[in-house]
Design an enzyme around this catalytic site. Structure first.
Site, short mmCIF file in Angstrom:
data_model
loop_
_atom_site.label_atom_id
_atom_site.label_comp_id
_atom_site.label_asym_id
_atom_site.label_seq_id
_atom_site.Cartn_x
_atom_site.Cartn_y
_atom_site.Cartn_z
N CYS A 232 -4.87 5.69 -4.50
CA CYS A 232 -3.59 4.11 -3.95
C CYS A 232 -2.77 4.60 -4.86
O CYS A 232 -2.55 4.66 -5.72
CB CYS A 232 -4.68 3.71 -4.98
N CYS B 282 0.46 -1.36 -0.13
CA CYS B 282 0.00 -0.11 0.10
C CYS B 282 1.26 0.94 0.01
O CYS B 282 1.46 1.64 0.92
CB CYS B 282 -1.29 -0.05 1.41
#
Length: 272
Positions: free
Chosen positions: A212, A81
């Site tokens: 993202c 992430c």
């Protein structure tokens, strides 16, 4: 049980952080518990949960003292992430758990990541991308060709005329399950100018998110591949929650740079 928590975000991609340095508080970090914490109606609300734990406590082979144990909002495991690791690094710095003047290495399921503090922002060496073939994605009754890019997580990058072409993204876009047997993050991208794009994303395990990090990296890699851009090259990537920059450097590595914030903290008693 009672435990401490924090809430943070990177360009509005938000996370619950759980300090659990020796790995004794949250055990295996059960998926159902993660999903309940992330629920925006019944829990704290977030795109995912990050446990702040020492690599040794999890038996991880990492050169870094700290490991980012990350799970998506549905409780599923994620390899990496890019926004979350910046929030993770900021937390370590704010709590005095690292020396910000020294190189910082954080362990992840996608391997060790080098992190540096650059003014008010944080940069992460995301490694070398894999730009593969193409497949198809479908959303809101429309189908586009999508570039397969791996940046820790799998991505399908589709270029559209308008970001609204993807519809509401309340449901997961259709994709080639043979190419992505474990699911995929789908990015819808428009060009804004030279080395400048905007994107929306539907993340596997979380739905549409405001940003993202691995997706921004995948978008930059896809554009550089299509344009046969010379390296180093830097792209501005606008997301609904802000802006990040991605540099594909001369060493064939992607450097993701963007902001991070810790916005709340507390202790809670969890009633299962």
């Amino acid at each position: 049980m009672t435990f401490p928590w924090l809430k943070g975000h990177g360009t509005e991609n938000d996370f619950v952080l759980l300090p659990d340095h020796d790995g004794t508080i949250h055990g295996e970090l059960e998926g159902a518990f993660v999903a309940a914490l992330c629920h925006r109606g019944r829990g704290i609300g977030a795109d995912g949960v990050i446990r702040v734990v020492r690599s040794q406590a999890l038996g991880e082979q990492s050169a870094g003292e700290w490991f980012m144990d990350y799970k998506n909002s549905d409780g599923s495991v994620s390899e990496m992430c890019g926004n979350g690791i910046r929030v993770f690094a900021l937390h370590l710095r704010q709590e005095g758990l690292i020396d910000p003047e020294q190189p910082l290495v954080i362990g992840t399921r996608d391997g060790d990541k080098s992190v540096s503090f650059v003014g008010d922002e944080i940069s992460v060496d995301m490694g070398t991308p894999e730009v593969r073939g193409v497949s198809k994605v479908t959303a809101d009754g429309r189908t586009w060709e999508a570039q397969d890019v791996r940046t820790g997580n799998p991505h399908a990058v589709a270029f559209v005329e308008r970001l609204t072409d993807a519809g509401s993204l309340l449901t997961e876009p259709d994709y080639d399950t043979a190419t992505y047997p474990d699911g995929v993050n789908v990015e819808f991208v428009v060009r804004r100018g030279a080395q400048h794009v905007a994107m929306r994303v539907h993340e596997r395990g979380s739905g549409e998110t405001r940003s993202c990090g691995t997706g921004a990296c995948a978008v930059a890699a896809a554009i550089a591949h299509i344009d046969d851009a010379a390296r180093p090259v830097t792209y501005r990537v606008d997301v609904p929650g802000g802006t990040v920059h991605v540099t594909w450097n001369a060493d064939d590595r992607l450097i993701l740079t963007g902001p991070a914030e810790i916005v709340a903290r507390g202790e809670m008693e969890w009633i299962a």
